[in-house]
Motif scaffolding. Structure first.
Motif, PDB file in Angstrom:
ATOM      1  N   LEU A   1       9.078 -15.578  26.036  1.00 38.40           N
ATOM      2  CA  LEU A   1       7.627 -15.431  25.956  1.00 38.40           C
ATOM      3  C   LEU A   1       7.244 -13.988  25.646  1.00 38.40           C
ATOM      4  O   LEU A   1       7.806 -13.042  26.210  1.00 38.40           O
ATOM      5  N   ALA A   2       6.255 -13.833  24.736  1.00 41.61           N
ATOM      6  CA  ALA A   2       5.841 -12.502  24.285  1.00 41.61           C
ATOM      7  C   ALA A   2       4.361 -12.317  24.571  1.00 41.61           C
ATOM      8  O   ALA A   2       3.508 -12.904  23.897  1.00 41.61           O
ATOM      9  N   GLY A   3       4.052 -11.509  25.593  1.00 44.88           N
ATOM     10  CA  GLY A   3       2.660 -11.158  25.843  1.00 44.88           C
ATOM     11  C   GLY A   3       2.147 -10.244  24.750  1.00 44.88           C
ATOM     12  O   GLY A   3       2.901  -9.464  24.153  1.00 44.88           O
TER      13      GLY A   3
ATOM     14  N   ASP B   1      11.886 -17.425  29.490  1.00 45.86           N
ATOM     15  CA  ASP B   1      12.007 -18.494  28.507  1.00 45.86           C
ATOM     16  C   ASP B   1      10.837 -19.478  28.616  1.00 45.86           C
ATOM     17  O   ASP B   1      10.358 -19.775  29.723  1.00 45.86           O
ATOM     18  N   LEU B   2      10.365 -19.975  27.462  1.00 45.93           N
ATOM     19  CA  LEU B   2       9.314 -20.993  27.448  1.00 45.93           C
ATOM     20  C   LEU B   2       9.812 -22.234  28.180  1.00 45.93           C
ATOM     21  O   LEU B   2      10.860 -22.792  27.839  1.00 45.93           O
TER      22      LEU B   2
ATOM     23  N   GLU C   1       2.511 -11.445  32.121  1.00 47.78           N
ATOM     24  CA  GLU C   1       3.198 -11.567  33.408  1.00 47.78           C
ATOM     25  C   GLU C   1       4.601 -12.149  33.245  1.00 47.78           C
ATOM     26  O   GLU C   1       5.538 -11.775  33.965  1.00 47.78           O
ATOM     27  N   LEU C   2       4.734 -13.079  32.297  1.00 47.70           N
ATOM     28  CA  LEU C   2       6.014 -13.779  32.104  1.00 47.70           C
ATOM     29  C   LEU C   2       6.812 -13.191  30.939  1.00 47.70           C
ATOM     30  O   LEU C   2       7.708 -13.846  30.415  1.00 47.70           O
TER      31      LEU C   2
ATOM     32  N   ASP D   1      -3.668 -24.118  26.874  1.00 45.05           N
ATOM     33  CA  ASP D   1      -3.041 -23.878  28.174  1.00 45.05           C
ATOM     34  C   ASP D   1      -2.750 -22.392  28.371  1.00 45.05           C
ATOM     35  O   ASP D   1      -2.985 -21.577  27.476  1.00 45.05           O
ATOM     36  N   GLU D   2      -2.234 -22.031  29.545  1.00 44.35           N
ATOM     37  CA  GLU D   2      -2.031 -20.621  29.874  1.00 44.35           C
ATOM     38  C   GLU D   2      -0.959 -19.958  29.025  1.00 44.35           C
ATOM     39  O   GLU D   2      -0.862 -18.731  28.981  1.00 44.35           O
ATOM     40  N   PHE D   3      -0.180 -20.769  28.316  1.00 41.94           N
ATOM     41  CA  PHE D   3       0.832 -20.228  27.411  1.00 41.94           C
ATOM     42  C   PHE D   3       0.310 -20.113  25.971  1.00 41.94           C
ATOM     43  O   PHE D   3       0.982 -19.534  25.120  1.00 41.94           O
ATOM     44  N   GLY D   4      -0.856 -20.681  25.706  1.00 40.37           N
ATOM     45  CA  GLY D   4      -1.350 -20.704  24.335  1.00 40.37           C
ATOM     46  C   GLY D   4      -0.503 -21.593  23.445  1.00 40.37           C
ATOM     47  O   GLY D   4      -0.385 -21.343  22.237  1.00 40.37           O
TER      48      GLY D   4
END
Length: 485
Positions: A115-117, A92-93, A87-88, A430-433
Motif C-alpha cells: 500500500l502506498a499512501g 500488503d493489500l 498509516e498502512l 472504501d478506506e483503501f480507495g
C-alpha cells in the motif's frame, strides 16, 4: 469492322445488364427478407417522432467541453483523500479487499502489493467541504462549482480499450464517438463551424497516444466526424485555397463539384455523397470563421492572466482551454480536449507534480470564464481520464518514489455547469480507495447523463446499421438523477 465492334459492345452490354439485373433482384429479395427495414430510412429511432437534429425534450445544456486527461490521473493524489493508506504504508493489500480483481501484466507477477499512501497533502474547501489535494490550488477555489464523482468505474483495464469505451461506448473501434452522436442528435448551432472539434496537448509525463478513431463518425454520415485543430500555422489542414486560386474561382469550382455530386447521388442514392457536399461547403465557410476563432492575441489582459501565460503558446493545454471557450461560445456542440501524460507507473510523485501544473490553472479558468460570461449554465464541462490508479505501488516502494498501476474499479471525475448540481461530492470509496461503497457510476451511466443534459434520451438516440440498432450506451446505462440540478 466498326459494325462488328458495335455488335460486340451491344451484346456485352445486354449480357451485363441482364446478369446484373438478375443478381440485383435476387439480392434485393433476400435482403428484404433478412432485414425488413433494409430499404427504409438510413437512420431511424425507436421514437417515431424523433427527427435527427432535434432534441427529445428541453435540454439543460447546449454544448459540452470535455477535458479528457489521457493516461488516467490518480484519484489518490487529486480528489480522493485516503489517510488510512499513509498509516498502512508498505503493508500488503488485504486479499479480501482485492477480491480476485483482475490485474494488468505490470503487477500480476508481483509477490506483494504494498500500500502506498499519497505523498501530497489534502485540505477541505468551499461550502461543500470537498477534499482537494495541494496539487490543485486553482481547482480548490472553484470546488463549489464542481460536482465531483468519486465512484466511476469501467470494464476496461488497458488504455486503448478504456479510452475508446469512454468516447464511443464500446471497447473496439469503428463506432461513432460521443461528439458524433451529439452532432447527429442535435444538429448545427453555427453553420460556419463544425459541430465537433478536437484539440490535443501533451504534458510532461509519460504519454499514451490518441488516435483518430476516438473522434470517428463510425457508421454515421461523415459530416458528424470530429475536426482536429492543430497548433501549427494552419489550425485545420487543407482549409486554405490552393496557391493561385481566388475565392471566386474556389466558389465556382465548388458549385460545379456540387452539381456533379448531385448527379451521382441521383444515380446511386448514396447518402455519403450528400455528406461530402456538406463538408465541402463547411470547409469553404470555415476559411473565414476559423482564423478569427483561433486568434487568441486579441484576448484582454485579464483573460490571459486568468488562464496563465501558457495560453499564448499554441498547442498547450491552457491555449486549448481558451480556444475551447471561444469555440463553444460560437456554437460548437462538442469540444474535445485530450491532454496526454498521466500514465504514471514508476515515478508518480515527480511526474504528477509537473502534470498537474499543466492543467490546474487553465481548467479552473475555463469554468470561471464561462461562469462570468453567463455561459456555464448552458455548457457542460467534464474533467477526467479513462480509469483510476491502484492504492498499491507498482514495483519498488519508497516514500519519495512509487508508481500506480491501472485501476478500473473506482476513480474520480468532475463535472460543472450544464444543469449538474454544483458543490456536490457524489459516490464514496472504501478506506483503501479500491472499491466503491456508495453510488457507483458506470461509464454508460455517465454517457446517458451527458446525453440527458443535452435533451437526448440515450435509449432513443438510435441508428440502425446492418440490421442492428446501435446507441452510445449500447444496451445499458441509466441517468444519474441524483447529480442533476
Amino acid at each position: 469492322m466498326e459494325k462488328e465492334m458495335l455488335d460486340h459492345l451491344m451484346t456485352f452490354n445486354r449480357r451485363r445488364f441482364f446478369s446484373k439485373l438478375s443478381l440485383g433482384l435476387g439480392s434485393a429479395a433476400l435482403g428484404s427478407l433478412l432485414i425488413p427495414d433494409l430499404f427504409g430510412k438510413r437512420s431511424d429511432s425507436d421514437d417515431p417522432d424523433f427527427i435527427p437534429g432535434t432534441p427529445h425534450f428541453a435540454p439543460k445544456a447546449k454544448r459540452v467541453i470535455y477535458l479528457f486527461q489521457n493516461g488516467a490521473p490518480s484519484q489518490l493524489e487529486t480528489f480522493d483523500y485516503k489517510p488510512k493508506l499513509r498509516e498502512l504504508f508498505g503493508k500488503d493489500l488485504p486479499p479480501s479487499v482485492r477480491g480476485g480483481q483482475r490485474l494488468t501484466g505490470f503487477t500480476a507477477t508481483q509477490t506483494s502489493l504494498p500500500l502506498a499512501g499519497s505523498f501530497v497533502d489534502f485540505s477541505q474547501y468551499g461550502q461543500s467541504r470537498a477534499w482537494v489535494s495541494d496539487l490543485f490550488p486553482h481547482m480548490a477555489k472553484i470546488v463549489d462549482d464542481l460536482c465531483i464523482v468519486k465512484s466511476m468505474y469501467t470494464e476496461a483495464i488497458n488504455h486503448d480499450p478504456a479510452i475508446t469505451f469512454f468516447q464511443t461506448g464500446a471497447q473496439q473501434g469503428n463506432r461513432p464517438s460521443m461528439g458524433s452522436w451529439l452532432s447527429y442528435g442535435l444538429g448545427n448551432e453555427n453553420k460556419n463551424l463544425p459541430n465537433f472539434t478536437v484539440l490535443i496537448s501533451r504534458g510532461k509525463g509519460n504519454s499514451q497516444g490518441v488516435y483518430s478513431k476516438l473522434w470517428s463518425n463510425g457508421f454515421l454520415d461523415s459530416i458528424h466526424q470530429g475536426v482536429q485543430f492543430s497548433k501549427g500555422e494552419d489550425p485545420v489542414l487543407y482549409l486554405r485555397d490552393p496557391e493561385g486560386m481566388s475565392r471566386q474561382s474556389r466558389r465556382k469550382m465548388l458549385d460545379r463539384l456540387a452539381e456533379l455530386n448531385q448527379l451521382a447521388y441521383e444515380e446511386v442514392h448514396d447518402p455519403e455523397i450528400n455528406a461530402k457536399i456538406k463538408q465541402y461547403e463547411m470547409a469553404y465557410r470555415m476559411q473565414t470563421a476559423v482564423p478569427e476563432i483561433t486568434d487568441l492575441s486579441k484576448e484582454p489582459d485579464d483573460i490571459i492572466k486568468l488562464y496563465g501565460s501558457d495560453c499564448l503558446i499554441p498547442g498547450t493545454f491552457a491555449a486549448n482551454c481558451l480556444l475551447a471557450r471561444k469555440l463553444s461560445e460560437n456554437g460548437v456542440r462538442f469540444v474535445q480536449l485530450y491532454h496526454q501524460g498521466w500514465d504514471q507507473h514508476v515515478n508518480l510523485p515527480e511526474e504528477i507534480t509537473g502534470q498537474t501544473k499543466d492543467v490546474d490553472q487553465a481548467s479552473a479558468a475555463l469554468v470561471t470564464d464561462l461562469k462570468q460570461r453567463g455561459l456555464l449554465d448552458e455548457t457542460l464541462v467534464i474533467w477526467g481520464g479513462e480509469f483510476g490508479r491502484t492504492c498499491f505501488s507498482q514495483g519498488k516502494l519508497t516514500k519519495e518514489k512509487y508508481g500506480r498501476d491501472h485501476h478500473p474499479r473506482c476513480f474520480t471525475i468532475w463535472m460543472a455547469g450544464g444543469g449538474i448540481k454544483p458543490g456536490m461530492v457524489y459516490g464514496e470509496t472504501d478506506e483503501f480507495g479500491y472499491n466503491s461503497i456508495a453510488n457507483p457510476v458506470h461509464v454508460h451511466d455517465f454517457q446517458a447523463t451527458v446525453l440527458h443534459q443535452l435533451g437526448l434520451n440515450h435509449e432513443k438516440l438510435v441508428f440502425k446499421h446492418l440490421g442492428r440498432r446501435y446507441r452510445l450506451t449500447d444496451v445499458s446505462g441509466k441517468v444519474v438523477r441524483d447529480i442533476l440540478a
